[in-house]
Design a protein around this motif. Structure first.
Motif, mmCIF file in Angstrom:
data_model
loop_
_atom_site.group_PDB
_atom_site.id
_atom_site.type_symbol
_atom_site.label_atom_id
_atom_site.label_comp_id
_atom_site.label_asym_id
_atom_site.label_seq_id
_atom_site.Cartn_x
_atom_site.Cartn_y
_atom_site.Cartn_z
ATOM 1 N N UNK A 174 0.844 -1.197 0.000
ATOM 2 C CA UNK A 174 0.000 0.000 0.000
ATOM 3 C C UNK A 174 0.879 1.246 0.000
ATOM 4 N N UNK A 175 0.888 1.939 -1.119
ATOM 5 C CA UNK A 175 1.674 3.156 -1.258
ATOM 6 C C UNK A 175 0.997 4.278 -0.490
ATOM 7 N N UNK A 176 1.730 4.858 0.450
ATOM 8 C CA UNK A 176 1.203 5.970 1.243
ATOM 9 C C UNK A 176 2.287 7.030 1.397
ATOM 10 N N UNK A 177 1.869 8.268 1.524
ATOM 11 C CA UNK A 177 2.807 9.351 1.775
ATOM 12 C C UNK A 177 2.268 10.257 2.875
ATOM 13 N N UNK A 178 3.172 10.899 3.564
ATOM 14 C CA UNK A 178 2.771 12.033 4.378
ATOM 15 C C UNK A 178 2.510 13.203 3.435
ATOM 16 N N UNK A 179 1.774 14.181 3.911
ATOM 17 C CA UNK A 179 1.525 15.357 3.083
ATOM 18 C C UNK A 179 2.820 16.142 2.914
ATOM 19 N N UNK A 180 2.971 16.872 1.805
ATOM 20 C CA UNK A 180 4.163 17.710 1.659
ATOM 21 C C UNK A 180 4.374 18.639 2.844
#
Length: 386
Positions: free
Chosen positions: A221-227
């Motif tokens: 599951x590809x996830x990122x924090x917000x910029x």
């Protein structure tokens, strides 16, 4: 008090990074109301490649000397065996200490580890921010361990594996890493040029390479924090230690080009003098994207090529077009972007011809000036005793 421990490596290494994973877990424990201390043995024993019985005893005494009832070890494939040996020595010196083990390797061989290593009391499988505090609460309160998702433990002589915990969906909801647990940040840097800090940009890779444990660990599951959150953490580190170069930790930072462009725009808009590096694949990207990244301060990219053999590319599920990969790396090097190309040897299906093709590609990359080319041996996690 809970002591979080990063084991030493089984081989000498050139650099040791601050243990970001333990800073993340430490923040979760602190938020739950627990005292936390950090023991980074990788830093203390950097450059040591052999640990005899006397060395292990000394390490265990160092750990036991801190007033912590719970010992939480993390380990990767490369230092799993030394983590187990240190844990055994700690348990021998003080049988009352509770020893918890986590990380990708432990997650995949949890039951086997508990079967063969009585010194390990509990294993946290998968992401630990929610699981570890819940486990500690259950141990203190006497609540049933069967209610704690994501753990493996012994119960009445039987190994129990609870259902996995769902992954964290919104990484912005996690607390800032407990950066203050690092007592001497300068100990991690040998030169002014090496002053960089890892900042978590996100987790997970949607690809399904057969050799990769972290893809499965994070459920693909590809996830990122917000910029904004990533930049806030960068600013915190800058304000605390004066560090302006960062390694953005993510298995595959460039999967979502829209996100990468947004991050670059916000970084340019805030006019911070940050430089940074990240991980990527050679497919699903283009030169124009990297030009945008370089404008926003990106000065290094890690590429996992894995094999210079096209048949092995298919076998392991990486499926890179090696000609395209070579041309991309050559163009990025021409643009001035520092590239790291990483390869793996030891795949069960690999023939001498396949290995020679990998070596040939390494030589080709070195010949065009790509200085950081790595060759690693495949680590298998089926047997916890390796």
């Amino acid at each position: 008090m809970i002591q979080l421990i990063c084991p030493p490596y089984n081989a000498a290494v050139d650099t040791v990074d601050p243990p970001l994973n333990l800073l993340v877990l430490g923040a979760a424990l602190l938020e739950a109301g627990y005292g936390v201390c950090l023991t980074d043995l990788a830093l203390l024993y950097s450059g040591t490649s052999h640990f005899d019985a006397a060395a292990l005893a000394g390490i265990a005494r160092l750990i036991i000397g801190k007033p912590s009832r719970v010992l939480g070890f993390t380990a990767m494939c490369g230092n799993y065996s030394i983590a187990l040996r240190i844990a055994e020595e700690c348990k021998r010196l003080d049988p009352d200490r509770i020893i918890i083990l986590g990380g990708p390797h432990a997650s995949f061989v949890a039951a086997e580890t508990l079967t063969h290593f009585p010194a390990i009391d509990y294993i946290v499988a998968g992401e630990g921010e929610l699981t570890l505090p819940e486990l500690v609460v259950a141990l203190e309160s006497g609540h049933p361990l069967s209610e704690v998702e994501g753990i493996c433990f012994r119960e009445e002589g039987t190994i129990r594996t609870n259902p996995p915990r769902p992954i964290l969906r919104n990484l912005d909801d996690t607390p800032f890493p407990a950066f203050h647990l690092i007592e001497d940040i300068e100990a991690y840097f040998s030169t002014p040029e090496s002053r960089f800090f890892p900042v978590e940009a996100g987790r997970g890779c949607p690809f399904n390479c057969s050799f990769c444990s972290t893809s499965t660990f994070f459920s693909r599951k590809y996830r990122t924090k917000s910029p904004a959150r990533i930049i806030a953490e960068m600013r915190y580190v800058r304000d605390r230690w004066g560090i302006t170069h960062f390694s953005l930790t993510h298995d595959n930072f460039t999967v979502n080009q829209k996100f990468v462009r947004q991050f670059c725009r916000e970084l340019l808009d805030c006019s911070e003098p940050f430089t940074w590096s990240c991980s990527s694949r050679t497919d699903h990207v283009n030169i124009e994207l990297f030009e945008v990244m370089m404008q926003a301060g990106c000065n290094g990219v890690f590429f996992g090529i894995e094999s210079g053999s096209q048949p092995i590319q298919q076998v392991i599920g990486k499926k890179l077009d090696l000609n395209q990969a070579y041309e991309l790396l050559r163009e990025l090097h021409r643009l001035g972007l520092s590239c790291t190309a990483s390869f793996i040897t030891g795949f069960p299906e690999e023939t001498t011809e396949d290995l020679n093709q990998t070596l040939d590609m390494i030589v080709r990359l070195l010949s065009i000036g790509i200085a950081d080319v790595q060759l690693h041996q495949l680590s298998l996690s089926r047997n916890p005793i390796v």
